[in-house]
Scaffold this motif. Structure first.
Motif: not given
Length: 420
Positions: A79-83, A87-90, A122-127
């Motif tokens: 639910t937290d976009y920043s986290e 995590t995905l960048s890791l 969510r769409p914002r995190a898809a990329p």
């Protein structure tokens, strides 16, 4: 405080400070009820360790093995976009530092993480969810292991997850008012309508499809057929008949042409994505892979493809384009919380953006980009080769009367030079 120390200690793989940060790092990212409130700070520390390392230490490998899957399974970042972005960048960072050897060791774990993120955020995190897949294909393009990597993406069903939303979007195509094509693509889109996603997710998926086309077009044909054959519910008999009108081999070709048409009609949308310069060039080269061809649909699209080539070549020749290329490394990796709100193709920059952006991890990523065929090949040479091939297949008279007459002559002279 720990995060600041790691950022200062660049390039030491975290070893010199790991004995100090191991306990707080492991505890804060352990995904237990007691430590959940520290997850954000722990992820920031982990990200700092990753971005300021030049190799994967045994400690970092063990953290990937134990803590990262636990974080996703506990849904601490859902639910937290920043986290979630951190995590995905890791995952992206582990691939950059570990290379294809890391994939060989942790392929099953990576596949499970892809299934938990790609198409589920969510769409914002898809990329951000798709960037580890893009890194994987970038590594493949710089090695002789591309068949193994593409087989991995196929067998793990990652390609299926990416292609379904693309097929669901085919109903939006205009196809130059080709009524028959619109009817076929609308029927395909209806079959996959439960997999619809936003444009911001779609352009990321299309970039992966474009990369796979560059590496092996037959692989994309195979993936398209597989997606249809394994879809649930099964496609209707009328849809199957329409797709197979030109023979069984036509099924994959029709679906792939739909994805290529999306690359054309969504081309401008690439400009609004992170690393849009790179993805526009990638999609342009992928479209050129379709030629030379005598396929009537592709020939109908050729003027649009040539205009896309003109856009990409003009951007590359401009001072602004060169600046965008110099910033690609930092744009394609999430490096700071405030970076996400910065406009990719312009906007405000800090006084020394390159100093801020070029961590050891970004520098390593830039070495891959520097040898990426997407960036190193001569687009003009590829274009001239394809046009000469078309001339051999169709004849110069056809090109002049059926293609060139529908394109501005100044544009043709600019992109083809003496070949026009």
């Amino acid at each position: 405080l720990f995060t600041s120390f790691v950022q200062i200690d660049k390039g030491e793989s975290g070893e010199s400070l790991y004995s100090y940060i191991e306990e707080p790092l492991r505890y804060s990212t352990s995904a237990t009820d007691d430590s959940a409130y520290l997850c954000q700070q722990g992820l920031s520390l982990w990200s700092a360790l990753m971005h300021n390392s030049t190799t994967l230490s045994p400690h970092m490998v063990e953290m990937f093995r134990t803590n990262l899957p636990s974080i996703f399974r506990a849904d601490l970042v859902g639910t937290d976009y920043s986290e979630l972005r951190t995590t995905l960048s890791l995952i992206e960072g582990y691939l950059i530092l570990g290379g294809l050897d890391f994939v060989a060791t942790f392929g099953d774990t990576l596949a499970s993480l892809f299934h938990l993120t790609v198409g589920r955020v969510r769409p914002r995190a898809a990329p951000h969810a798709i960037r580890p897949v893009e890194v994987l294909l970038l590594l493949a393009g710089n090695s002789s292991s591309s068949p193994e990597v593409m087989h991995y993406l196929f067998s793990s069903d990652v390609m299926t997850i990416l292609i379904r939303p693309c097929l669901a979007a085919l109903g939006t195509l205009s196809c130059n008012d080709n009524a028959a094509a619109v009817t076929t693509y609308t029927a395909i889109a209806k079959h996959f309508e439960t997999h619809q996603e936003s444009d911001i997710a779609l352009v990321s998926y299309l970039a992966v499809c474009a990369r796979c086309m560059l590496l092996d077009t037959s692989f994309m044909l195979k993936c398209c057929r597989h997606v249809l054959e394994t879809s649930s519910p099964a496609p209707s008999s009328s849809l199957c008949a329409a797709l197979a009108a030109g023979g069984d081999d036509n099924v994959g070709a029709t679906l792939l042409k739909g994805i290529c048409r999306l690359l054309i009609e969504k081309f401008d949308t690439f400009g609004y994505s992170k690393g849009g310069t790179w993805r526009r060039r990638l999609s342009c080269l992928a479209l050129l892979c379709l030629f030379p061809s005598a396929d009537p649909d592709l020939l109908d699209w050729l003027p649009e493809v040539l205009y896309i080539c003109d856009d990409v070549l003009s951007e590359a020749a401009s001072a602004e384009g060169a600046q965008k290329v110099s910033r690609l490394g930092s744009k394609l990796i999430s490096i700071a919380d405030d970076d996400e709100d910065e406009d990719d193709e312009g906007g405000e920059e800090c006084d020394d953006p390159m100093a801020r952006a070029r961590s050891p991890l970004v520098s390593q990523f830039e070495t891959y980009l520097a040898t990426d065929p997407v960036m190193t090949c001569s687009l003009h040479a590829v274009l001239v080769e394809k046009v000469e091939g078309l001339s051999g297949v169709l004849g110069e008279e056809y090109l002049q009367t059926q293609v060139y007459n529908s394109i501005d002559h100044t544009t043709l002279s600019r992109i083809l030079g003496n070949a026009y």
